[in-house]
Write a protein that holds these residues in place. Structure first.
Motif, PDB file in Angstrom:
ATOM      1  N   UNK A   1     -38.598 -26.179 -23.194  1.00 61.88           N
ATOM      2  CA  UNK A   1     -38.448 -27.390 -24.840  1.00 61.88           C
ATOM      3  C   UNK A   1     -36.674 -27.729 -25.188  1.00 61.88           C
ATOM      4  N   UNK A   2     -35.864 -26.779 -24.674  1.00 61.74           N
ATOM      5  CA  UNK A   2     -34.444 -26.460 -25.524  1.00 61.74           C
ATOM      6  C   UNK A   2     -34.359 -27.775 -25.192  1.00 61.74           C
ATOM      7  N   UNK A   3     -34.491 -27.037 -23.775  1.00 64.67           N
ATOM      8  CA  UNK A   3     -33.522 -27.847 -22.058  1.00 64.67           C
ATOM      9  C   UNK A   3     -33.621 -29.180 -22.270  1.00 64.67           C
ATOM     10  N   UNK A   4     -35.498 -29.545 -22.281  1.00 58.27           N
ATOM     11  CA  UNK A   4     -34.939 -30.827 -21.534  1.00 58.27           C
ATOM     12  C   UNK A   4     -34.836 -31.745 -22.822  1.00 58.27           C
ATOM     13  N   UNK A   5     -35.272 -31.308 -24.181  1.00 63.66           N
ATOM     14  CA  UNK A   5     -34.118 -32.143 -25.506  1.00 63.66           C
ATOM     15  C   UNK A   5     -33.063 -33.114 -25.105  1.00 63.66           C
ATOM     16  N   UNK A   6     -33.298 -34.153 -25.704  1.00 60.43           N
ATOM     17  CA  UNK A   6     -32.294 -34.961 -25.256  1.00 60.43           C
ATOM     18  C   UNK A   6     -31.771 -35.215 -24.387  1.00 60.43           C
ATOM     19  N   UNK A   7     -32.701 -35.505 -23.178  1.00 58.44           N
ATOM     20  CA  UNK A   7     -32.855 -36.115 -21.711  1.00 58.44           C
ATOM     21  C   UNK A   7     -33.231 -36.583 -21.619  1.00 58.44           C
ATOM     22  N   UNK A   8     -33.427 -37.820 -21.584  1.00 60.58           N
ATOM     23  CA  UNK A   8     -34.236 -39.077 -21.052  1.00 60.58           C
ATOM     24  C   UNK A   8     -34.999 -38.920 -20.345  1.00 60.58           C
ATOM     25  N   UNK A   9     -34.447 -38.067 -18.798  1.00 63.07           N
ATOM     26  CA  UNK A   9     -35.198 -38.578 -17.667  1.00 63.07           C
ATOM     27  C   UNK A   9     -36.428 -36.901 -17.386  1.00 63.07           C
ATOM     28  N   UNK A  10     -36.193 -36.405 -18.274  1.00 58.67           N
ATOM     29  CA  UNK A  10     -37.502 -35.291 -18.206  1.00 58.67           C
ATOM     30  C   UNK A  10     -38.472 -35.144 -19.313  1.00 58.67           C
TER      31      UNK A  10
ATOM     32  N   UNK B   1     -44.088 -26.305 -18.054  1.00 65.92           N
ATOM     33  CA  UNK B   1     -43.885 -27.350 -16.359  1.00 65.92           C
ATOM     34  C   UNK B   1     -42.642 -28.377 -16.884  1.00 65.92           C
ATOM     35  N   UNK B   2     -41.574 -28.795 -16.315  1.00 69.92           N
ATOM     36  CA  UNK B   2     -40.353 -29.595 -16.447  1.00 69.92           C
ATOM     37  C   UNK B   2     -41.202 -30.869 -15.861  1.00 69.92           C
ATOM     38  N   UNK B   3     -41.129 -32.061 -16.147  1.00 71.96           N
ATOM     39  CA  UNK B   3     -41.133 -33.111 -15.286  1.00 71.96           C
ATOM     40  C   UNK B   3     -39.901 -34.036 -14.769  1.00 71.96           C
ATOM     41  N   UNK B   4     -39.229 -34.613 -13.813  1.00 76.02           N
ATOM     42  CA  UNK B   4     -38.600 -35.353 -13.623  1.00 76.02           C
ATOM     43  C   UNK B   4     -38.242 -36.939 -13.156  1.00 76.02           C
ATOM     44  N   UNK B   5     -37.006 -37.572 -13.789  1.00 73.72           N
ATOM     45  CA  UNK B   5     -37.996 -38.391 -12.668  1.00 73.72           C
ATOM     46  C   UNK B   5     -36.137 -39.139 -11.621  1.00 73.72           C
ATOM     47  N   UNK B   6     -35.897 -39.025 -10.452  1.00 75.78           N
ATOM     48  CA  UNK B   6     -34.500 -39.388 -10.083  1.00 75.78           C
ATOM     49  C   UNK B   6     -34.402 -41.206  -9.551  1.00 75.78           C
ATOM     50  N   UNK B   7     -33.046 -41.472 -10.247  1.00 75.36           N
ATOM     51  CA  UNK B   7     -33.208 -42.269 -10.570  1.00 75.36           C
ATOM     52  C   UNK B   7     -32.243 -42.483  -9.084  1.00 75.36           C
ATOM     53  N   UNK B   8     -31.385 -41.584  -8.786  1.00 75.19           N
ATOM     54  CA  UNK B   8     -30.184 -42.311  -7.799  1.00 75.19           C
ATOM     55  C   UNK B   8     -31.734 -42.096  -6.160  1.00 75.19           C
ATOM     56  N   UNK B   9     -30.888 -42.266  -5.113  1.00 77.51           N
ATOM     57  CA  UNK B   9     -31.462 -42.512  -3.567  1.00 77.51           C
ATOM     58  C   UNK B   9     -31.050 -41.335  -3.056  1.00 77.51           C
ATOM     59  N   UNK B  10     -32.207 -40.511  -3.428  1.00 78.01           N
ATOM     60  CA  UNK B  10     -32.405 -39.295  -2.781  1.00 78.01           C
ATOM     61  C   UNK B  10     -33.254 -39.556  -1.124  1.00 78.01           C
ATOM     62  N   UNK B  11     -32.695 -39.378   0.186  1.00 75.54           N
ATOM     63  CA  UNK B  11     -33.487 -40.287   0.953  1.00 75.54           C
ATOM     64  C   UNK B  11     -34.439 -38.069   1.577  1.00 75.54           C
ATOM     65  N   UNK B  12     -35.329 -38.440   2.522  1.00 72.07           N
ATOM     66  CA  UNK B  12     -35.939 -37.461   1.836  1.00 72.07           C
ATOM     67  C   UNK B  12     -37.172 -37.868   4.115  1.00 72.07           C
ATOM     68  N   UNK B  13     -36.600 -36.129   4.767  1.00 71.46           N
ATOM     69  CA  UNK B  13     -37.269 -36.826   6.783  1.00 71.46           C
ATOM     70  C   UNK B  13     -37.944 -35.566   6.365  1.00 71.46           C
ATOM     71  N   UNK B  14     -38.590 -35.332   7.744  1.00 70.59           N
ATOM     72  CA  UNK B  14     -39.479 -34.093   8.173  1.00 70.59           C
ATOM     73  C   UNK B  14     -38.102 -33.338   8.820  1.00 70.59           C
ATOM     74  N   UNK B  15     -37.075 -34.227   8.846  1.00 67.86           N
ATOM     75  CA  UNK B  15     -35.882 -33.535   9.564  1.00 67.86           C
ATOM     76  C   UNK B  15     -34.988 -33.331   9.204  1.00 67.86           C
TER      77      UNK B  15
ATOM     78  N   UNK C   1     -38.886 -41.920   0.099  1.00 65.26           N
ATOM     79  CA  UNK C   1     -37.222 -41.645  -1.292  1.00 65.26           C
ATOM     80  C   UNK C   1     -37.910 -40.448  -1.683  1.00 65.26           C
ATOM     81  N   UNK C   2     -37.561 -39.109  -2.679  1.00 63.33           N
ATOM     82  CA  UNK C   2     -38.036 -38.159  -3.591  1.00 63.33           C
ATOM     83  C   UNK C   2     -37.728 -39.167  -5.398  1.00 63.33           C
ATOM     84  N   UNK C   3     -38.785 -39.238  -5.418  1.00 58.28           N
ATOM     85  CA  UNK C   3     -38.871 -40.878  -6.988  1.00 58.28           C
ATOM     86  C   UNK C   3     -38.967 -39.305  -7.797  1.00 58.28           C
ATOM     87  N   UNK C   4     -39.832 -38.149  -7.782  1.00 61.39           N
ATOM     88  CA  UNK C   4     -40.091 -37.424  -9.123  1.00 61.39           C
ATOM     89  C   UNK C   4     -39.644 -35.970  -8.881  1.00 61.39           C
ATOM     90  N   UNK C   5     -39.977 -34.850 -10.102  1.00 62.02           N
ATOM     91  CA  UNK C   5     -40.608 -33.394  -9.210  1.00 62.02           C
ATOM     92  C   UNK C   5     -40.958 -33.290 -10.141  1.00 62.02           C
TER      93      UNK C   5
END
Length: 263
Positions: free
Chosen positions: A77-86, A94-108, A164-168
């Motif tokens: 709760x305190x960690x996420x306070x004031x962070x718009x993406x969290x 449980x913390x949920x976060x949106x990923x705004x930057x491009x993070x490419x993901x593949x099996x390899x 691409x990773x979109x959230x976590x």
């Protein structure tokens, strides 16, 4: 010179040397019989038509000692306070976060994702890769280098869309320490062979099955709302004959008579 005394001393030394040689011989024979007995008790997996690689059976755990630990869920709760993406869920655990930057993901190639974790995720260095599917990548929290296995309270999971990773979603176990008990010393862990043999002797492993993997870590044996008691276990993955799914078992890793958890 007193030859009679010298002769007596010589005979005495001769007898001592012979006794010593006999003791050495008996010790060698005893050790040989013990080793042969242990070898005779080993399951001959190939003869039983059970597939398992030598890499799994021969994993070296000599000198590896573990004990039961306790842990508490972190409140974000305190960690996420004031962070718009969290945001937080599950009463802050449980913390949920949106990923705004491009993070490419593949099996390899997960290097972009690893860089993102180290730079942007709360205490990202404590996680190690657990599982990769077409739409998720899951990391597990570790303690002293060992994973907290199959634990949704100690997990980092990324949602993947179109490569691409979109959230976590993230959860963390805090205040990890040895369980407070008079009967909780560090104990030598059993070998992976003994863990797999435990499955066999308890009839979880039969002819035609294949052992896919065995890894050492901590498995939660008591799960209260926000507190857990975790025990050293071998996680063993088995593909049973005629089955498509891979079955996971947990075998106590510090017991001379280990129990099996059929997950």
């Amino acid at each position: 010179m007193n030859w009679k005394r010298t002769k007596t001393l010589f005979i005495f030394v001769f007898i001592l040397v012979n006794i010593l040689l006999v003791l050495i011989y008996v010790n060698k024979v005893t050790k040989s019989q013990i080793n042969e007995s242990e070898s005779d008790n080993e399951v001959k997996f190939q003869q039983e038509e059970i597939k398992i690689s030598k890499d799994i059976l021969n994993k070296d755990v000599s000198g590896t000692k573990m004990q039961m630990i306790t842990a508490k869920s972190k409140d974000f709760e305190s960690y996420a306070k004031g962070k718009s993406s969290l945001e937080t869920e599950d009463s802050g655990n449980t913390l949920t976060g949106e990923i705004n930057s491009t993070v490419n993901v593949s099996d390899s190639n997960l290097s972009d994702l690893k860089d993102y974790i180290m730079s942007n995720v709360y205490n990202g260095k404590m996680y190690q890769l657990g599982d990769v599917t077409s739409d998720t990548v899951t990391y597990e929290q570790t303690y002293e280098g060992y994973p907290l296995m199959n634990n949704n309270k100690a997990r980092l999971r990324f949602n993947i869309n179109d490569g691409k990773a979109t959230s976590y979603e993230q959860s963390v176990m805090n205040n990890i320490e040895p369980a407070k008990s008079d009967n909780n010393p560090k104990k030598q862990v059993i070998t992976p062979r003994k863990a797999v043999e435990t499955l066999y002797f308890n009839r979880y492993l039969k002819s035609g099955d294949e052992v896919m993997d065995a890894r050492l870590g901590y498995y939660s044996v008591v799960r209260e709302t926000n507190v857990q008691l975790l025990q050293a276990n071998w996680e063993i993955k088995v593909k049973h004959k005629g089955k498509e799914d891979v079955k996971t078992y947990y075998v106590e890793a510090t017991s001379s008579n280990p129990k099996v958890i059929d997950n």
